[in-house]
Structures are given as C-alpha cells and as structure tokens.
Design an enzyme around this catalytic site. Structure first.
Site, mmCIF file in Angstrom:
data_model
loop_
_atom_site.group_PDB
_atom_site.id
_atom_site.type_symbol
_atom_site.label_atom_id
_atom_site.label_comp_id
_atom_site.label_asym_id
_atom_site.label_seq_id
_atom_site.Cartn_x
_atom_site.Cartn_y
_atom_site.Cartn_z
ATOM 1 N N ASP A 1 0.864 -1.193 0.000
ATOM 2 C CA ASP A 1 0.000 0.000 0.000
ATOM 3 C C ASP A 1 0.892 1.232 0.000
ATOM 4 O O ASP A 1 2.071 1.160 0.314
ATOM 5 C CB ASP A 1 -0.911 0.011 1.239
ATOM 6 C CG ASP A 1 -1.833 1.228 1.264
ATOM 7 O OD1 ASP A 1 -2.404 1.561 0.207
ATOM 8 O OD2 ASP A 1 -1.968 1.871 2.314
ATOM 9 N N CYS B 1 -3.730 -1.027 -2.046
ATOM 10 C CA CYS B 1 -4.010 0.379 -2.357
ATOM 11 C C CYS B 1 -4.972 0.481 -3.556
ATOM 12 O O CYS B 1 -4.682 -0.062 -4.631
ATOM 13 C CB CYS B 1 -2.693 1.053 -2.702
ATOM 14 S SG CYS B 1 -2.829 2.778 -3.159
ATOM 15 N N GLU C 1 -5.576 9.450 8.777
ATOM 16 C CA GLU C 1 -4.180 9.370 9.237
ATOM 17 C C GLU C 1 -3.980 10.134 10.542
ATOM 18 O O GLU C 1 -3.093 9.817 11.330
ATOM 19 C CB GLU C 1 -3.260 9.980 8.183
ATOM 20 C CG GLU C 1 -3.229 9.212 6.913
ATOM 21 C CD GLU C 1 -1.906 8.525 6.695
ATOM 22 O OE1 GLU C 1 -0.881 9.041 7.143
ATOM 23 O OE2 GLU C 1 -1.920 7.453 6.072
#
Ligand code: DGL
Length: 277
Positions: A12, A75, A155
């Site tokens: 990813d 991803c 994140e």
C-alpha cells in the site's frame, strides 16, 4: 510444514492497506504476510498514473525479493492504475488488486442498481471502479466522488468528531439527494473503513456500506487454492506478519494501529529504501 509456506506480499502507499491485511489475516490464519507501506511517498491518490506505476513497480520488486508467492495491491489508487503493469511485469506470480473485489461487493449489495463510489482523486479519474462495476452489471448507474481529505483525517486518527462529520456531510450529502439516489456506497480507498461510523451517521441506515477488504480476502483465498499456493500452517518460527515502511517506523507503528485494529511494535517495522531495492 505442509503446502506452500512462502509469505503473501501486501503493498500500500502507507498504513491504510492494513485494513486489507487485517481481513486477509483473519480469513487466512495459516498464511504469513509481508506488508510494505510506501509511507515516504504517500499519498498516491494525488499523483499521476505514470508516477504511481513506477512506485508500485519498485515496491513490489522489494516484496518479490522477500520471496513472496503472491502480491496483493491493497491500495485502491495503485490497483486502479498499475494492476495490469504489475501482472505483466511479475508473471507468473499472481497479482491481485482491490478494485474488482470492491466492485463485486457493490454489485452484490445494490438493489436499485445505483452505486456511489468514494475514492482518491487518482482512482476516480482513472474510472476503474465504474469499469469494474459495469463489467459485472452493465445497467448499473455509477456516481464517483473524490474524497482526498478523508485520507488526512484518517491518518490523523480523526475517525469521528466535528471536522470529520462536516467533511462527510460536504462530500456525501449531495450524492444521496433526490429520488434517484444510490442505495449503495463503496468505500474505494484503504483509509475510509476507519471512518465508517461517521459516514454511516451522515448517510443514514438505509444505504448499504461496503468496502473491498473482505471480498479481496475471498479473492486471495480462491487464488491460493486454485494456484496450489495455499499454506497449511506455519511452524511458529518467525513472525506471522513482517512490516516494512519507507519512512518513520515510529509513525507507521503509531498510526498503523488505527487501521490494523491492534498495536504494532515499532521494533517490528523495518525501514527500507525502495530506490536501492
Ligand atoms: N492507499 C490509497 C488508496 O487506497 C489512499 C492513500 C493515498 O492516497 O495514497 O487509494
């Protein structure tokens, strides 16, 4: 040890793909995994197809050097623009992406044939989800919405709260207005499953919410079986999952825990330089 005990490589742009690794590890407890997050070059979602293809080739070359028997592109952006390049480059090693499994989940869930897909800019621009959905159901109506800000929110660990809710309302509100609204929302990005509660709060209970993690795990299990690649158990010697990151093992361990759903020991994360792989 019986069967093919070589690990499965999972790649990813960063830590978001750990949502896919989590589903893989749950479904395939006999298997070992090597996970690479290209954290130094995240995000992929705002970069050109050519750049993502070059990055994906470097990342998967490293995994093959680790002796993996299969590559899973966790991803969405890399799956959307680099799947065929990787399949061609690494043949006969099987390379599996997340777009087709995610599209299958959407097609299986919809009743009215109208499917919304949220993803990064790169995934939306390439149109891979719409193509994959139409291959499975040609009369489906697909509406796609880039939600790049969700990547940063996830994140940051802002899986809920006012900023995340306001962003969800901004992006998703218009998608589900009117009589012909979709009845299904595909989370077409590794980072979005951790925002599922806020997304659900925004779209209500009637819309089916699907992501590709589970269906990708099923596709990987099928490919292992049909390719005679399944492991029948590991001895316990060595780690079941090895982690590689191209930047800050500390951040990978800290932020990665949000996506993997369990803590990661920083000392288990190896720093790698893909330009030297
Ligand atoms: N992993 C990316 C994806 O699933 C999201 C993060 C990024 O933009 O690199 O599309």
């Amino acid at each position: 040890m019986v069967g093919d005990s070589r690990p499965i490589g999972v790649f990813d742009s960063g830590m978001g793909g750990l949502t896919v690794l989590r589903a893989l590890a749950a479904r395939l407890p006999e298997e070992r995994f090597v996970y690479l997050g290209d954290t130094a070059r995240l995000p992929y979602g705002t970069k050109s197809a050519e750049t993502v293809q070059a990055y994906a080739l470097q990342a998967t070359r490293l995994l093959l050097g680790e002796g993996v028997k299969m590559v899973v592109i966790a991803c969405n952006t890399a799956s959307a623009v680099a799947l065929y390049v990787l399949q061609e480059s690494w043949d006969p090693v099987p390379v599996i992406g997340v777009i087709e499994p995610g599209a299958s989940a959407g097609v299986a869930a919809t009743k009215n044939g109208r499917i919304a897909v949220i993803a990064t800019e790169g995934t939306v621009q390439g149109g891979a989800y719409a193509r994959a959905i139409h291959l499975q159901r040609d009369d489906a109506q697909v509406v796609q919405q880039p939600c790049q800000v969700f990547v940063a929110l996830a994140e940051e660990g802002w899986t809920d709260g006012p900023a995340t809710l306001a962003s969800a309302q901004h992006y998703l509100g218009p998608l589900f207005e009117g009589d012909n609204a979709p009845d299904t929302l595909v989370l077409g990005c590794t980072h979005f499953p951790v925002l599922a509660n806020t997304i659900r709060q925004t779209i209500g209970d009637e819309i089916a919410l699907v992501d590709s993690a589970e269906t990708t795990a099923v596709a990987v299990a099928d490919a292992l079986e049909s390719g005679g690649l399944a492991s029948e158990g590991h001895t316990g010697a060595g780690k079941t999952i090895r982690f590689f990151a191209t930047d800050s093992p500390e951040r990978f361990a800290r932020v990665g825990a949000i996506f993997l759903g369990r803590s990661i020991d920083e000392s288990d994360v190896e720093l790698v330089d893909l330009l030297k792989a």
